[in-house]
Motif scaffolding. Structure first.
Motif, PDB file in Angstrom:
ATOM      1  N   PHE A 143      29.023  31.855  52.049  1.00  0.00           N
ATOM      2  CA  PHE A 143      29.509  30.780  51.201  1.00  0.00           C
ATOM      3  C   PHE A 143      30.224  29.738  52.042  1.00  0.00           C
ATOM      4  O   PHE A 143      30.928  30.078  53.001  1.00  0.00           O
ATOM      5  CB  PHE A 143      30.461  31.314  50.126  1.00  0.00           C
ATOM      6  N   LEU A 144      30.038  28.471  51.681  1.00  0.00           N
ATOM      7  CA  LEU A 144      30.708  27.369  52.361  1.00  0.00           C
ATOM      8  C   LEU A 144      31.868  26.887  51.511  1.00  0.00           C
ATOM      9  O   LEU A 144      31.766  26.805  50.285  1.00  0.00           O
ATOM     10  CB  LEU A 144      29.728  26.205  52.569  1.00  0.00           C
ATOM     11  N   SER A 145      32.956  26.530  52.182  1.00  0.00           N
ATOM     12  CA  SER A 145      34.126  25.986  51.500  1.00  0.00           C
ATOM     13  C   SER A 145      33.983  24.477  51.374  1.00  0.00           C
ATOM     14  O   SER A 145      33.056  23.872  51.924  1.00  0.00           O
ATOM     15  CB  SER A 145      35.388  26.313  52.291  1.00  0.00           C
ATOM     16  N   THR A 146      34.908  23.859  50.684  1.00  0.00           N
ATOM     17  CA  THR A 146      34.912  22.404  50.551  1.00  0.00           C
ATOM     18  C   THR A 146      35.003  21.741  51.921  1.00  0.00           C
ATOM     19  O   THR A 146      34.312  20.755  52.189  1.00  0.00           O
ATOM     20  CB  THR A 146      36.093  21.952  49.668  1.00  0.00           C
ATOM     21  N   LYS A 147      35.809  22.296  52.791  1.00  0.00           N
ATOM     22  CA  LYS A 147      35.964  21.739  54.133  1.00  0.00           C
ATOM     23  C   LYS A 147      34.649  21.796  54.898  1.00  0.00           C
ATOM     24  O   LYS A 147      34.264  20.841  55.580  1.00  0.00           O
ATOM     25  CB  LYS A 147      37.057  22.496  54.887  1.00  0.00           C
ATOM     26  N   GLU A 148      33.950  22.912  54.789  1.00  0.00           N
ATOM     27  CA  GLU A 148      32.673  23.060  55.486  1.00  0.00           C
ATOM     28  C   GLU A 148      31.604  22.132  54.916  1.00  0.00           C
ATOM     29  O   GLU A 148      30.786  21.581  55.657  1.00  0.00           O
ATOM     30  CB  GLU A 148      32.214  24.518  55.431  1.00  0.00           C
ATOM     31  N   VAL A 149      31.638  21.918  53.600  1.00  0.00           N
ATOM     32  CA  VAL A 149      30.706  20.973  52.976  1.00  0.00           C
ATOM     33  C   VAL A 149      31.008  19.562  53.477  1.00  0.00           C
ATOM     34  O   VAL A 149      30.097  18.809  53.825  1.00  0.00           O
ATOM     35  CB  VAL A 149      30.785  21.047  51.434  1.00  0.00           C
ATOM     36  N   ALA A 150      32.282  19.205  53.554  1.00  0.00           N
ATOM     37  CA  ALA A 150      32.676  17.880  54.054  1.00  0.00           C
ATOM     38  C   ALA A 150      32.198  17.681  55.488  1.00  0.00           C
ATOM     39  O   ALA A 150      31.680  16.611  55.839  1.00  0.00           O
ATOM     40  CB  ALA A 150      34.192  17.708  53.956  1.00  0.00           C
ATOM     41  N   GLU A 151      32.356  18.691  56.318  1.00  0.00           N
ATOM     42  CA  GLU A 151      31.911  18.600  57.711  1.00  0.00           C
ATOM     43  C   GLU A 151      30.385  18.455  57.788  1.00  0.00           C
ATOM     44  O   GLU A 151      29.867  17.664  58.574  1.00  0.00           O
ATOM     45  CB  GLU A 151      32.366  19.824  58.496  1.00  0.00           C
ATOM     46  N   ALA A 152      29.670  19.216  56.967  1.00  0.00           N
ATOM     47  CA  ALA A 152      28.215  19.167  56.983  1.00  0.00           C
ATOM     48  C   ALA A 152      27.697  17.801  56.534  1.00  0.00           C
ATOM     49  O   ALA A 152      26.708  17.297  57.071  1.00  0.00           O
ATOM     50  CB  ALA A 152      27.639  20.264  56.091  1.00  0.00           C
ATOM     51  N   LEU A 153      28.381  17.201  55.557  1.00  0.00           N
ATOM     52  CA  LEU A 153      27.948  15.903  55.045  1.00  0.00           C
ATOM     53  C   LEU A 153      28.561  14.733  55.808  1.00  0.00           C
ATOM     54  O   LEU A 153      28.154  13.591  55.598  1.00  0.00           O
ATOM     55  CB  LEU A 153      28.314  15.783  53.555  1.00  0.00           C
ATOM     56  N   GLY A 154      29.553  15.017  56.643  1.00  0.00           N
ATOM     57  CA  GLY A 154      30.208  13.949  57.399  1.00  0.00           C
ATOM     58  C   GLY A 154      31.045  13.054  56.510  1.00  0.00           C
ATOM     59  O   GLY A 154      31.038  11.829  56.674  1.00  0.00           O
ATOM     60  N   CYS A 155      31.751  13.658  55.563  1.00  0.00           N
ATOM     61  CA  CYS A 155      32.568  12.871  54.636  1.00  0.00           C
ATOM     62  C   CYS A 155      33.970  13.473  54.553  1.00  0.00           C
ATOM     63  O   CYS A 155      34.244  14.518  55.136  1.00  0.00           O
ATOM     64  CB  CYS A 155      31.914  12.825  53.254  1.00  0.00           C
ATOM     65  N   SER A 156      34.840  12.828  53.798  1.00  0.00           N
ATOM     66  CA  SER A 156      36.212  13.304  53.630  1.00  0.00           C
ATOM     67  C   SER A 156      36.250  14.448  52.613  1.00  0.00           C
ATOM     68  O   SER A 156      35.295  14.665  51.856  1.00  0.00           O
ATOM     69  CB  SER A 156      37.103  12.165  53.143  1.00  0.00           C
ATOM     70  N   LEU A 157      37.370  15.167  52.591  1.00  0.00           N
ATOM     71  CA  LEU A 157      37.537  16.260  51.620  1.00  0.00           C
ATOM     72  C   LEU A 157      37.469  15.761  50.178  1.00  0.00           C
ATOM     73  O   LEU A 157      36.785  16.381  49.352  1.00  0.00           O
ATOM     74  CB  LEU A 157      38.852  17.000  51.865  1.00  0.00           C
ATOM     75  N   PRO A 158      38.160  14.655  49.826  1.00  0.00           N
ATOM     76  CA  PRO A 158      38.045  14.176  48.437  1.00  0.00           C
ATOM     77  C   PRO A 158      36.612  13.810  48.047  1.00  0.00           C
ATOM     78  O   PRO A 158      36.179  14.095  46.934  1.00  0.00           O
ATOM     79  CB  PRO A 158      38.958  12.945  48.411  1.00  0.00           C
ATOM     80  N   THR A 159      35.870  13.216  48.961  1.00  0.00           N
ATOM     81  CA  THR A 159      34.475  12.878  48.680  1.00  0.00           C
ATOM     82  C   THR A 159      33.647  14.144  48.505  1.00  0.00           C
ATOM     83  O   THR A 159      32.808  14.229  47.597  1.00  0.00           O
ATOM     84  CB  THR A 159      33.887  11.998  49.797  1.00  0.00           C
ATOM     85  N   ALA A 160      33.875  15.140  49.345  1.00  0.00           N
ATOM     86  CA  ALA A 160      33.158  16.411  49.215  1.00  0.00           C
ATOM     87  C   ALA A 160      33.463  17.068  47.871  1.00  0.00           C
ATOM     88  O   ALA A 160      32.563  17.594  47.215  1.00  0.00           O
ATOM     89  CB  ALA A 160      33.529  17.354  50.358  1.00  0.00           C
ATOM     90  N   ARG A 161      34.726  17.012  47.439  1.00  0.00           N
ATOM     91  CA  ARG A 161      35.085  17.575  46.132  1.00  0.00           C
ATOM     92  C   ARG A 161      34.348  16.847  45.015  1.00  0.00           C
ATOM     93  O   ARG A 161      33.863  17.474  44.072  1.00  0.00           O
ATOM     94  CB  ARG A 161      36.595  17.499  45.904  1.00  0.00           C
ATOM     95  N   ASN A 162      34.277  15.523  45.099  1.00  0.00           N
ATOM     96  CA  ASN A 162      33.553  14.743  44.083  1.00  0.00           C
ATOM     97  C   ASN A 162      32.080  15.115  44.046  1.00  0.00           C
ATOM     98  O   ASN A 162      31.496  15.247  42.964  1.00  0.00           O
ATOM     99  CB  ASN A 162      33.703  13.241  44.343  1.00  0.00           C
ATOM    100  N   ILE A 163      31.480  15.282  45.194  1.00  0.00           N
ATOM    101  CA  ILE A 163      30.072  15.680  45.268  1.00  0.00           C
ATOM    102  C   ILE A 163      29.887  17.076  44.679  1.00  0.00           C
ATOM    103  O   ILE A 163      28.943  17.329  43.932  1.00  0.00           O
ATOM    104  CB  ILE A 163      29.563  15.619  46.720  1.00  0.00           C
ATOM    105  N   MET A 164      30.806  17.975  44.987  1.00  0.00           N
ATOM    106  CA  MET A 164      30.706  19.348  44.494  1.00  0.00           C
ATOM    107  C   MET A 164      30.881  19.437  42.981  1.00  0.00           C
ATOM    108  O   MET A 164      30.434  20.400  42.359  1.00  0.00           O
ATOM    109  CB  MET A 164      31.718  20.243  45.210  1.00  0.00           C
ATOM    110  N   MET A 165      31.489  18.424  42.371  1.00  0.00           N
ATOM    111  CA  MET A 165      31.692  18.413  40.919  1.00  0.00           C
ATOM    112  C   MET A 165      30.489  17.849  40.169  1.00  0.00           C
ATOM    113  O   MET A 165      30.461  17.872  38.944  1.00  0.00           O
ATOM    114  CB  MET A 165      32.936  17.586  40.567  1.00  0.00           C
TER     115      MET A 165
END
Length: 58
Positions: free
Chosen positions: A7-29
């Protein structure tokens, strides 16, 4: 022996997409994102994330 699901965390998703944590959270929602909630934490299986990212444009 069964393969373990990674499983990937929000931080890992942000790193994979090259975006900030808030942006990754928005994408994950997004409704089409394969999100798994674990308490207050958001996770995504690595394989589901790979499939989602192949078929989506962020």
């Amino acid at each position: 022996m069964e393969a373990q699901i990674k499983f990937l965390s929000t931080k890992e998703v942000a790193e994979a997409l090259g975006c900030s944590l808030p942006t990754a959270r928005n994408i994950m929602m997004r409704a089409d994102f394969p999100l798994v909630r674990v308490g207050k934490n958001f996770k995504v299986s690595e394989q589901a994330f790979i499939e989602w990212s192949k078929n989506r444009r962020v």
